[in-house]
Design a protein around this motif. Structure first.
Motif, short mmCIF file in Angstrom:
data_model
loop_
_atom_site.label_atom_id
_atom_site.label_comp_id
_atom_site.label_asym_id
_atom_site.label_seq_id
_atom_site.Cartn_x
_atom_site.Cartn_y
_atom_site.Cartn_z
N UNK A 28 0.83 -1.21 0.00
CA UNK A 28 0.00 0.00 0.00
C UNK A 28 0.87 1.27 0.00
N UNK A 29 0.53 2.18 -0.89
CA UNK A 29 1.26 3.43 -1.01
C UNK A 29 2.47 3.37 -1.92
N UNK A 30 2.87 2.17 -2.33
CA UNK A 30 4.04 2.02 -3.20
C UNK A 30 3.67 2.40 -4.63
N UNK A 31 4.66 2.82 -5.38
CA UNK A 31 4.46 3.12 -6.80
C UNK A 31 4.19 1.82 -7.55
N UNK A 32 3.11 1.80 -8.31
CA UNK A 32 2.68 0.58 -9.01
C UNK A 32 3.75 0.10 -9.99
N UNK A 33 4.21 0.98 -10.87
CA UNK A 33 5.20 0.59 -11.88
C UNK A 33 6.49 0.09 -11.26
N UNK A 34 6.96 0.79 -10.25
CA UNK A 34 8.19 0.38 -9.58
C UNK A 34 8.01 -0.98 -8.91
N UNK A 35 6.85 -1.21 -8.32
CA UNK A 35 6.57 -2.50 -7.69
C UNK A 35 6.60 -3.63 -8.70
#
Length: 111
Positions: free
Chosen positions: A40-47
Motif C-alpha cells: 500500500x502506497x508504493x508506486x505501481x510501476x516500480x513495484x
C-alpha cells in the motif's frame, strides 16, 4: 528473493490467475501477483519492475484479454529484458499478437 514466480494476467482473467497462484502456492511455489503483493502506497510501476527482477519465472496467463493488453506486453518485455524465463499458460486457443509473439515465441507453452 521473496518469491519464485511473477504471475502476469489481465484483470479480466483474475479468477484464472488466482487459481494458478493457489495451485502453485499449495505446492510451495512462492508467487508475486498484483494487486495482492503491491505494498500500500508504493508506486505501481516500480513495484511491478522490482517483482519481475526478483523472479526466476514469469507465468503469463495467456487469454484474448491478455493478448490485447499493452500492460501485459510491457510486463513480458521487461521479463525478457531481465532474463526472467516466461511460461505462457494458454487459456484461449489464440495466436499471440505480433508484438507479443516477438517476446514469447521461443518459450515453452502450457495449454
Amino acid at each position: 528473493m521473496a518469491h519464485d514466480v511473477f504471475v502476469s494476467y489481465s484483470v479480466k482473467d483474475k479468477v484464472v490467475a488466482d487459481a494458478i497462484v493457489a495451485r502453485l502456492e499449495a505446492d510451495g511455489v512462492r508467487c508475486w501477483v498484483a494487486p495482492r503483493d503491491v505494498v500500500p502506497g508504493a508506486d505501481w510501476g516500480e513495484s511491478i519492475i522490482t517483482a519481475i527482477e526478483q523472479s526466476r519465472i514469469m507465468v503469463l496467463v495467456f487469454t484474448a484479454s491478455a493478448n490485447a493488453s499493452r500492460q501485459i506486453k510491457r510486463e513480458v518485455e521487461r521479463a525478457v529484458d531481465k532474463g526472467v524465463y516466461t511460461i505462457p499458460f494458454r487459456v484461449d486457443n489464440i495466436e499471440p499478437t505480433r508484438a507479443l509473439e516477438f517476446f514469447i515465441s521461443t518459450s515453452q507453452w502450457m495449454d
